[in-house]
Design a protein around this motif. Structure first.
Motif, short mmCIF file in Angstrom:
data_model
loop_
_atom_site.label_atom_id
_atom_site.label_comp_id
_atom_site.label_asym_id
_atom_site.label_seq_id
_atom_site.Cartn_x
_atom_site.Cartn_y
_atom_site.Cartn_z
N ASN A 108 -7.33 -0.93 -2.33
CA ASN A 108 -6.85 -2.25 -1.91
C ASN A 108 -5.45 -2.09 -1.32
O ASN A 108 -4.48 -1.88 -2.05
N ALA A 109 -5.35 -2.20 -0.01
CA ALA A 109 -4.07 -1.95 0.66
C ALA A 109 -3.00 -2.97 0.27
O ALA A 109 -1.82 -2.63 0.19
N HIS A 110 -3.41 -4.20 0.03
CA HIS A 110 -2.43 -5.23 -0.34
C HIS A 110 -1.85 -4.94 -1.71
O HIS A 110 -0.63 -5.05 -1.93
N LEU A 111 -2.72 -4.57 -2.65
CA LEU A 111 -2.23 -4.22 -3.98
C LEU A 111 -1.31 -3.01 -3.90
O LEU A 111 -0.26 -2.98 -4.55
N ARG A 112 -1.69 -2.02 -3.11
CA ARG A 112 -0.87 -0.81 -2.99
C ARG A 112 0.53 -1.15 -2.50
O ARG A 112 1.52 -0.67 -3.03
N GLU A 113 0.60 -2.01 -1.49
CA GLU A 113 1.90 -2.36 -0.92
C GLU A 113 2.79 -3.07 -1.95
O GLU A 113 3.98 -2.76 -2.08
N VAL A 114 2.21 -4.02 -2.67
CA VAL A 114 2.99 -4.76 -3.67
C VAL A 114 3.44 -3.84 -4.80
O VAL A 114 4.61 -3.88 -5.22
#
Length: 215
Positions: free
Chosen positions: A148-154
């Motif tokens: 999950n790219a969004h989770l990774r960024e956060v």
């Protein structure tokens, strides 16, 4: 400001991302410590970079909460207090537990073998930089597999401040916190999501206790 010794690379103009990445690295590993002044000319000489990408990188680090800039006076590595760390941990815990739960059973044999190696590294690591580095690799394993790219960024953004705090406060580490981290890696190696979630949750509790114990 003490900066790392030259790596022997030929001086050249670095793009702003290169400068940012290398400055971030020496903040996260404790080479540059909270409260330490950042001297632009020292960074420029160390990286062989011009003033503009250095200033851009410092401004970007300020936005991440890792650098404090007082206009016309100084820039320094930000001082981090326990309340900041606690707030970041409150947001990070459910996100990381989600990634651990979803990713553990999906780890490949190669990734499980990597988790087993990380378990040994965590068990034998010194508190601070060495142990935090191994734990970050374990966390990256779960997050990459979850995908999950969004989770990774956060998680990457919020964990920066926590990493700096843990690296610079090795006294927070206890045998119990190390044991919970080893158990988390062992559960990943075994492909056991329930055990991994329980161990990571316990690790967060131990970290919270360590934060509370700081003056």
């Amino acid at each position: 400001m003490p900066v790392p010794k030259s790596t022997g690379r030929t001086a050249r103009r670095l793009v702003r991302d290169d400068v940012y990445d290398r400055l971030l690295e020496v903040i996260l590993d404790g080479t540059l410590q909270p409260g330490e002044r950042i001297v632009d000319s020292d960074i420029e000489a160390w990286l062989g970079a011009s003033r503009t990408p250095v200033r851009d990188a410092i401004a970007r680090l300020e936005r991440k909460g890792l650098v404090e800039i007082v206009p016309q006076r100084y820039s320094r590595i930000a001082l981090i207090d326990a309340a900041q760390v606690r707030h970041h941990l409150e947001v990070l815990e459910p996100l990381i537990l989600l990634a651990v739960e979803k990713a553990t059973a999906a780890l490949t044999p190669q990734e499980r073998a990597q988790a087993a190696r990380l378990s040994e590294r965590i068990a034998g690591a010194q508190p601070g930089r060495e142990r935090v580095g191994a734990v970050r690799e374990l966390l990256s394993l779960w997050i990459a597999r979850y995908g999950n790219a969004h989770l990774r960024e956060v998680v990457e953004d919020l964990s920066l401040l926590v990493v700096v705090h843990l690296v610079n406060h090795p006294e927070m580490a206890t045998p119990e916190s190390a044991a919970s981290l080893v158990a988390a890696a062992d559960a990943a190696a075994a492909g056991d999501p329930a055990a991994a979630v329980a161990a990571v949750s316990e690790a967060f509790r131990r970290i919270d206790d360590g934060v509370d114990a700081l003056p």
